[in-house]
Design a protein around this motif. Structure first.
Motif, short mmCIF file in Angstrom:
data_model
loop_
_atom_site.label_atom_id
_atom_site.label_comp_id
_atom_site.label_asym_id
_atom_site.label_seq_id
_atom_site.Cartn_x
_atom_site.Cartn_y
_atom_site.Cartn_z
N ASP A 36 134.90 28.79 29.75
CA ASP A 36 133.97 28.74 30.86
C ASP A 36 133.59 30.18 31.23
O ASP A 36 134.43 31.07 31.22
N ILE A 37 132.31 30.43 31.54
CA ILE A 37 131.89 31.81 31.80
C ILE A 37 132.52 32.41 33.05
O ILE A 37 132.45 33.60 33.27
N PHE A 38 133.14 31.57 33.89
CA PHE A 38 133.82 32.10 35.08
C PHE A 38 135.28 32.43 34.80
O PHE A 38 135.96 32.99 35.63
N ILE A 44 114.91 34.96 33.42
CA ILE A 44 116.11 34.41 34.05
C ILE A 44 115.80 34.04 35.50
O ILE A 44 115.31 34.88 36.25
N PRO A 45 116.02 32.78 35.89
CA PRO A 45 115.73 32.40 37.27
C PRO A 45 116.65 33.14 38.24
O PRO A 45 117.87 33.11 38.07
N ASN A 46 116.07 33.79 39.21
CA ASN A 46 116.85 34.61 40.15
C ASN A 46 116.51 34.21 41.57
O ASN A 46 115.38 34.41 41.99
N PRO A 47 117.44 33.69 42.41
CA PRO A 47 118.77 33.26 42.07
C PRO A 47 118.73 32.01 41.17
O PRO A 47 117.67 31.40 41.11
N PRO A 48 119.82 31.63 40.55
CA PRO A 48 121.21 32.12 40.63
C PRO A 48 121.50 33.23 39.62
O PRO A 48 122.58 33.78 39.66
N GLY A 49 120.55 33.55 38.72
CA GLY A 49 120.88 34.48 37.65
C GLY A 49 120.44 35.89 37.96
O GLY A 49 119.66 36.15 38.88
N LYS A 95 129.83 35.58 33.69
CA LYS A 95 129.21 36.45 32.68
C LYS A 95 128.69 35.63 31.51
O LYS A 95 129.42 35.33 30.58
N ALA A 96 127.41 35.27 31.59
CA ALA A 96 126.82 34.45 30.53
C ALA A 96 126.58 35.29 29.28
O ALA A 96 126.76 34.83 28.16
N VAL A 97 126.16 36.54 29.48
CA VAL A 97 125.92 37.45 28.38
C VAL A 97 126.46 38.79 28.80
O VAL A 97 126.17 39.24 29.91
N VAL A 130 124.27 37.67 34.39
CA VAL A 130 125.26 36.83 35.05
C VAL A 130 124.58 35.70 35.81
O VAL A 130 123.39 35.76 36.10
N PHE A 131 125.34 34.68 36.10
CA PHE A 131 124.90 33.62 37.00
C PHE A 131 125.90 33.51 38.12
O PHE A 131 127.11 33.48 37.87
N TYR A 132 125.41 33.48 39.34
CA TYR A 132 126.31 33.39 40.48
C TYR A 132 126.54 31.94 40.85
O TYR A 132 125.59 31.15 40.88
N GLU A 182 128.12 28.06 19.48
CA GLU A 182 128.20 26.78 20.16
C GLU A 182 127.44 26.82 21.47
O GLU A 182 127.10 27.88 21.97
N SER A 183 127.23 25.65 22.08
CA SER A 183 126.49 25.65 23.34
C SER A 183 127.33 26.37 24.39
O SER A 183 128.56 26.28 24.40
N GLY A 184 126.66 27.12 25.23
CA GLY A 184 127.35 27.88 26.26
C GLY A 184 127.75 29.27 25.80
O GLY A 184 128.35 30.03 26.57
N SER A 185 127.41 29.64 24.58
CA SER A 185 127.84 30.95 24.10
C SER A 185 126.89 32.06 24.54
O SER A 185 127.17 33.23 24.33
N GLY A 186 125.76 31.70 25.16
CA GLY A 186 124.87 32.72 25.72
C GLY A 186 123.62 32.98 24.90
O GLY A 186 122.91 33.96 25.14
N LYS A 187 123.32 32.10 23.95
CA LYS A 187 122.15 32.31 23.10
C LYS A 187 120.86 32.23 23.90
O LYS A 187 120.04 33.14 23.86
N SER A 188 120.69 31.14 24.65
CA SER A 188 119.45 30.97 25.40
C SER A 188 119.30 32.06 26.45
O SER A 188 118.21 32.59 26.66
N VAL A 189 120.40 32.38 27.12
CA VAL A 189 120.33 33.39 28.18
C VAL A 189 119.88 34.73 27.58
O VAL A 189 119.05 35.43 28.17
N1 LIG Z 1 120.20 28.49 35.24
C1 LIG Z 1 121.53 28.62 35.10
N2 LIG Z 1 122.35 28.53 36.17
C2 LIG Z 1 123.69 28.68 36.04
N3 LIG Z 1 124.32 28.92 34.88
C3 LIG Z 1 123.57 29.02 33.77
C4 LIG Z 1 122.14 28.88 33.82
N4 LIG Z 1 121.66 29.04 32.57
C5 LIG Z 1 122.74 29.26 31.77
N5 LIG Z 1 123.88 29.26 32.49
C6 LIG Z 1 125.24 29.46 31.97
O1 LIG Z 1 125.26 30.54 31.07
C7 LIG Z 1 126.08 30.27 29.95
C8 LIG Z 1 125.33 30.51 28.68
O2 LIG Z 1 124.33 29.53 28.56
P1 LIG Z 1 123.26 29.46 27.40
O3 LIG Z 1 122.74 30.80 27.09
O4 LIG Z 1 122.25 28.45 27.82
O5 LIG Z 1 124.10 28.92 26.18
P2 LIG Z 1 123.56 28.48 24.76
O6 LIG Z 1 124.26 29.38 23.81
O7 LIG Z 1 124.00 27.09 24.59
O8 LIG Z 1 122.08 28.63 24.74
C9 LIG Z 1 126.57 28.84 30.09
O9 LIG Z 1 127.89 28.84 30.54
C10 LIG Z 1 125.65 28.26 31.15
O10 LIG Z 1 126.36 27.34 31.93
#
Ligand SMILES: Nc1ncnc2c1ncn2[C@@H]1O[C@H](COP(=O)(O)OP(=O)(O)O)[C@@H](O)[C@H]1O
Ligand SMILES: Nc1ncnc2c1ncn2[C@@H]1O[C@H](COP(=O)(O)OP(=O)(O)O)[C@@H](O)[C@H]1O
Ligand code: SF4
Ligand code: SF4
Ligand SMILES: [Mg+2]
Ligand SMILES: [Mg+2]
Lengths: 346, 331, 335
Positions: free
Chosen positions: C291-293, C69-74, C33-35, C14-16, C53-60
């Motif tokens: 939106d993840i929120f 994951i940077p903590n905070p905010p994640g 809830k990003a993932v 999650v990201f707060y 698509e972007s924002g679907s949680g792939k990178s996270v």
């Molecule tokens: N460092 C961060 N701080 C806050 N929110 C984040 C951060 N990194 C990712 N998110 C949020 O997590 C969700 C998933 O992001 P991400 O995994 O980067 O998507 P993508 O599928 O495009 O790689 C997005 O809504 C993004 O805004």
């Protein structure tokens, strides 16, 4: 790159001439110049002698009371009988021979007046400068690395308290508590050194100099301390959020290396950028702090010379200060290119 | 100028001043080198090629933004537009001279985030060009804004929102609505969907096709994705290092690419289809050279898989294979 | 059956933020809830694609694997990342360091910003060797040059002395790849490695990755991309992500020839595909990524889905195996 800096150094000359000529010109028109002061003196004398002889001054302007010959003499003494450009040229030619003329107020060569004051200011300025950077940069980095911790919070409060207290007021307060003996006699009441400095042995001299240095330096630094610490902290934090930091962690580097090598090097860029100007400001001295601690520094000299319309000293100070600022800027550019390889001057 | 054409670009050469000084004069970077093309009214041209090939420079010249950004830019050649049968050359047109024509040519950029004023609401942004370019009254302007918002698929509540409160797709719709407000003849879009989500890209591309028909626009679209050009544009021009190396009807060029660069570009597109055997691809070596170090002879020589000796000696002339399909290569 | 090298179980990250969508800001930090509840395995010697698509949680998902994951905010709130029998999320920061960059490496989307701009390539390469054991500088330099040559950087001996800004995007990505290969990792995670590059350069980089994979034998790649073309050309198996969840998982052939999830098939239909004539308009998916929120409680795709049923809004479907190794999360296939 070298050519760029060569050009920059050459450019100092016209800039310098511009600054000094304009100041020279302005000084001619400021009221209360030395000519008027001398006339005022003479006039006062005349009025007094006139009333003694019982003659009634028929002319209120008083100008007529000064004999034409005396006026001419004064003009010649100050060189005001010749046109401005000619006198400016003469001033510049003298400058080339390091002859700044004689101070009106001190009747000493300007260069002697300035250098004696300058060494004091350089002493305090450089110590302050080195100390600020030695303390603030590491402090800022640690605060960034432990952002949000108790240490970060408390040091922020301390630093901001310092920021919001005027340096001279803090100095005065410290003097009351620690100086001279009212409460605690830890520090002397002021001055650059004790009077019997020359009779002390080496350790005595060092101790004495230190005692005279600590309070003024702290007062000098109080303001810039917060600025630099927070600048460092913010700059490090900003860099810790960059993509390359993620790469550095993903490569398996230790947290130490990530912060103190990767983030810090990038954070130095804005810090270094302010260096030249900061040095200039510190070397300019501070009238109020110099007054409080009775230090014969450059700030006080500048103040006095303006009040006294001591033109040669004003011009001399201008020369020193603008040279420091101009070289400060060049040093800044140079350092900027040294810490940031993307910067290329052409 | 042919009557059916709305735009004719002839031998356009654009040189940017470089930072470096030469003896007595500034060195120049030739970003666009003898580019010519025609566009019939209602046509749509796609410009493709790697970044740095000069696509944006060409369209900025047409929208007369180059001298505005840097007066030292040198423009030679002609940019002719056809306004009610009158032929006007826009190359080197002054700002005041351009005033009359600016509303006829509108441009949309990739980054709608930085090209929309963050302190204006979407409604205000769309209305603004009407204030300067028309004599419409307040009510008429509001009517027109509503009309444009409807046409570009913007919901009414967007009217009062600021750009940062909109999604990327919505912002791009606002940009399009603003561009349409002055009833332009030519609409230029510089990578309009590159920064959008895949599923939103299609929505915006469809919008372009719709408004082109509805407003009878002539469209110039830059896209580095050839499939986008294929689906939106009737004509295509492929650029490399400031030159158009192949141009023609989109379907002809893409079905029968004649220039080795076009062939390589098409071959590098990953195809979203399952194949049991990996296909052979033409993979170019290295990067596009900088415009300061253009190869002699054919500009593509340093990366061309078919390069021969003659290619370094002289520049290939433009050849026509089928009607309207041109390319510049010896082979 | 091939060997599993990585097993991800029920990962949630999650990201707060002070945020609730709808223009109003909340007072407290709320988790986005990003993932959520992501589980999948990576086998030896495979290329696993993650698309969405972007924002679907792939990178996270990718960053969570190496606990980046940077903590905070994640925060990684639940899950296990089991690499060769060890749960990486249970390791101390000093212990996980041994895996990062050695056993599992990553390359990123923006090669330009992913390299430190004020350090020479040389230093950035050598430090990888030097921080994973006792390699001396000369040895590290020699190995770095070899790797750069392997990654196709021309003039490697000279280029290694330069700063990243003097290289093109493609060259920068080659440097990133060379760095990632330092210890012949068993898993390379590539997060949109070519999204910022031109197509011709993209082809070069993908080609390089395939070559390296072939040479390194049993290593695996997780290829993250939004580009279905890259998935088709590079991957053996694919996960489709949407709204922080895996929606469909299948081998490439099944995914393209028999997509089950409405999102997958809509996505395949909506991208302009080169060489296929489109009659007039493109197919599109209406609306946008949630939106993840403010994720919908039921199916994450329900507000854009043309097959939506009543139950879709209320109840989240389970990820179910429909045919052999073909999983889908959708009510159309339940019951
Ligand atoms: N460092 C961060 N701080 C806050 N929110 C984040 C951060 N990194 C990712 N998110 C949020 O997590 C969700 C998933 O992001 P991400 O995994 O980067 O998507 P993508 O599928 O495009 O790689 C997005 O809504 C993004 O805004
Ligand atoms: N304002 C400018 N000043 C100097 N050079 C420029 C400027 N704008 C673009 N260029 C150069 O001109 C060339 C073409 O740029 P551009 O038209 O933006 O290419 P494209 O849009 O195809 O990526 C590039 O090499 C670029 O570096
Ligand atoms: S002219 Fe020569 S170098 Fe240029 S594209 Fe043709 S074959 Fe290649
Ligand atoms: S669960 Fe319902 S809304 Fe979700 S994809 Fe399946 S049919 Fe569509
Ligand atoms: Mg461009
Ligand atoms: Mg991503």
């Amino acid at each position: 790159m070298l050519r760029y800096f060569f050009r920059r150094i050459l450019l100092i000359v016209p800039t310098f001439i511009g600054i000094t000529f304009i100041t020279f010109l302005i000084l001619q028109f400021v009221p209360g110049g030395p000519l008027e002061r001398e006339m005022l003196k003479l006039q006062m004398g005349n009025v007094v002698s006139g009333s003694e002889s019982g003659a009634v001054g028929s002319n209120r302007t008083g100008m007529t009371n000064i004999p034409e010959s005396a006026l001419k003499e004064i003009r010649e003494f100050y060189g005001f009988d010749r046109p401005v450009p000619e006198r400016y040229l003469e001033w510049v030619l003298n400058l080339c021979r390091l002859n700044f003329g004689k101070s009106y107020a001190y009747s000493e060569p300007v260069i002697d007046v300035i250098t004696s004051r300058f060494s004091v200011s350089i002493y305090f300025g450089l110590i302050g400068f080195v100390l600020t950077y030695l303390i603030c940069v590491p402090l800022g980095v640690i605060k960034a690395a432990r952002s949000g911790s108790k240490f970060d919070l408390i040091s922020s409060i301390v630093v901001f308290l310092g920021y919001s207290t005027p340096g001279w007021a803090f100095g005065a307060l410290m003097l009351i508590f620690f100086g001279g003996g009212s409460f605690l006699n830890v520090f002397p009441l002021g001055g650059f050194r004790s009077d019997d400095f020359d009779n002390m042995n080496l350790f005595g001299q060092i101790y004495d100099q230190l005692r005279h240095t600590i309070l003024p330096v702290i007062s000098y630094l109080l303001g810039s301390f917060a600025t630099l610490t927070i600048l460092t902290k913010n700059s490090v934090i900003e860099n810790l959020n960059q993509d390359y930091i993620r790469t550095a962690y993903a490569k398996g580097l230790s947290k130490k290396r990530v912060i103190y090598v990767h983030a810090l090097r990038n954070s130095l860029i804005p810090i270094v950028t302010g260096l030249g100007q900061f040095l200039g400001i510190l070397l300019a001295g501070s009238i109020l702090i110099e007054k409080v601690f009775n230090i014969q520094g450059i700030g006080l000299l500048a103040y006095d010379s303006i009040i006294n319309r001591d033109y040669p000293v004003i011009m001399g100070l201008l020369v020193f200060q603008s040279l420091i600022l101009l070289t400060g800027n060049i040093i800044t550019d140079f350092l900027y290119a040294a810490v940031d390889p993307r910067v290329k001057y052409k | 100028m042919k009557a059916e054409n709305i735009l004719e670009v002839k031998d356009l050469v654009i040189e940017y001043p470089s930072g470096r000084k030469k003896f007595l004069s500034r060195e120049r970077l030739r970003a666009v080198d003898r580019v010519s093309f025609n566009l019939p009214a209602g046509g749509s041209l796609g410009l493709a090629g790697e970044s740095g090939s000069g696509k944006s420079t060409v369209v900025k010249a047409i929208a007369n933004l180059l001298l505005f950004n840097n007066p030292e830019t040198k423009i030679r050649g002609e940019i002719l537009i056809n306004i009610a049968g009158k032929e006007i050359n826009l190359a080197n047109m002054s700002r005041s001279g351009m005033k009359k024509y600016r509303k006829l040519i509108q441009i949309i950029f990739q980054d709608s985030n930085s090209s929309l004023n963050p302190r204006f609401t979407a409604g205000k942004i769309i209305e603004e060009p009407l204030l300067y370019n028309t004599k419409l009254g307040k009510n008429e302007r509001a009517e027109r804004v509503n009309f444009l918002m409807e046409k570009t698929g913007l919901q009414e509540d967007v009217f009062f929102r600021y750009p940062h409160e909109l999604s990327g797709g919505q912002r791009q719709r606002v940009s399009i609505a603003r561009a349409l407000s002055t009833n332009p003849r030519i609409l230029i879009a510089d990578e309009p969907v590159s920064s959008l989500d895949v599923s939103v890209q299609g929505q915006i591309l469809n919008l372009f096709s719709d408004i082109q028909k509805e407003f009878n626009l002539t469209l110039i679209m830059i896209a580095h994705d050839l499939s986008i050009i294929e689906s939106v544009c009737s004509d295509v021009a492929i650029m490399y290092l400031g030159k158009i190396i192949e141009t023609g009807r989109t379907n002809r060029v893409f079905e029968n690419p004649a220039h080795p660069y076009t062939q390589a570009l098409i071959s590098s597109i990953p195809v979203p289809e399952y194949k049991s055997e990996k296909r052979e691809r033409i993979i170019l070596k290295g990067d596009i050279p900088s415009i300061m170090k253009k190869p002699s002879g054919c500009v593509f020589r340093s990366r061309c898989p078919k390069a021969a000796d003659i290619c370094s000696e002289k520049e290939p002339e433009e050849k026509e294979i089928t009607s309207g399909h041109y390319f510049s290569c010896f082979f | 059956m091939k060997n599993k090298i990585l097993e991800i179980k029920n990962l949630s990250t999650v990201f707060y933020a002070k945020h609730s969508g709808q223009g109003k800001e909340t007072k407290e930090l709320i988790p986005g809830k990003a993932v959520s509840g992501v589980s999948f395995d990576v086998y030896e010697d495979e290329v696993l694609g993650i698309v969405g698509e972007s924002g679907s949680g792939k990178s996270v998902t990718a960053y969570s694997i190496l606990n980046l994951i940077p903590n905070p905010p994640g925060k990684i709130v639940s899950g296990e990342i089991i690499y060769r029998g060890i749960d990486l999320l249970k390791l101390s920061s000093e212990e996980i360091r041994k895996y990062r960059g050695a056993e599992i490496s990553m390359i990123f989307q923006e090669p330009g910003t992913s390299l430190n701009p004020v350090m020479r390539i040389e230093e950035q390469m050598c430090e990888v060797f030097m921080s994973h054991g006792k390699t001396d500088r000369a040895e590290a330099l020699k190995k770095s040059i070899e790797l750069l040559k392997r990654a196709g950087l021309p003039d490697a001996e000279k280029r290694i002395k330069e700063y990243p800004s003097s290289l093109s995007g493609g060259m920068q990505q080659r440097v990133m790849i060379a760095m990632a290969l330092a210890f012949r990792p068993s898993l390379l995670i590539a997060d949109e490695p070519t999204t910022a590059l031109d197509v011709t350069v993209q082809a070069q980089i993908l080609d390089l990755m395939s070559d390296i994979k072939r040479e390194n034998g049993k290593s695996s790649i997780i290829m993250i991309t939004h580009n279905l073309g890259i998935i088709a050309e590079m991957c053996d198996r694919v996960l489709v992500m949407y709204g922080g969840k895996i929606q469909e998982s299948a081998n490439v052939k099944d995914l393209f020839e028999n997509p089950l999830h409405p999102y997958t098939s809509a996505m395949i239909k909506s991208i302009p595909c080169f060489g296929k004539k489109h009659e007039g308009r493109l197919n599109t998916i209406p609306g946008m990524v949630p939106d993840i929120f403010n994720l919908p409680p039921g199916c994450k795709f329900c507000n854009r889905c043309e097959f939506k049923k009543d139950i879709c809004e209320k109840k989240e479907p389970e990820l179910k195996e429909i045919s052999k190794e073909h999983f889908v999360r959708c009510h159309l296939y339940e019951g």
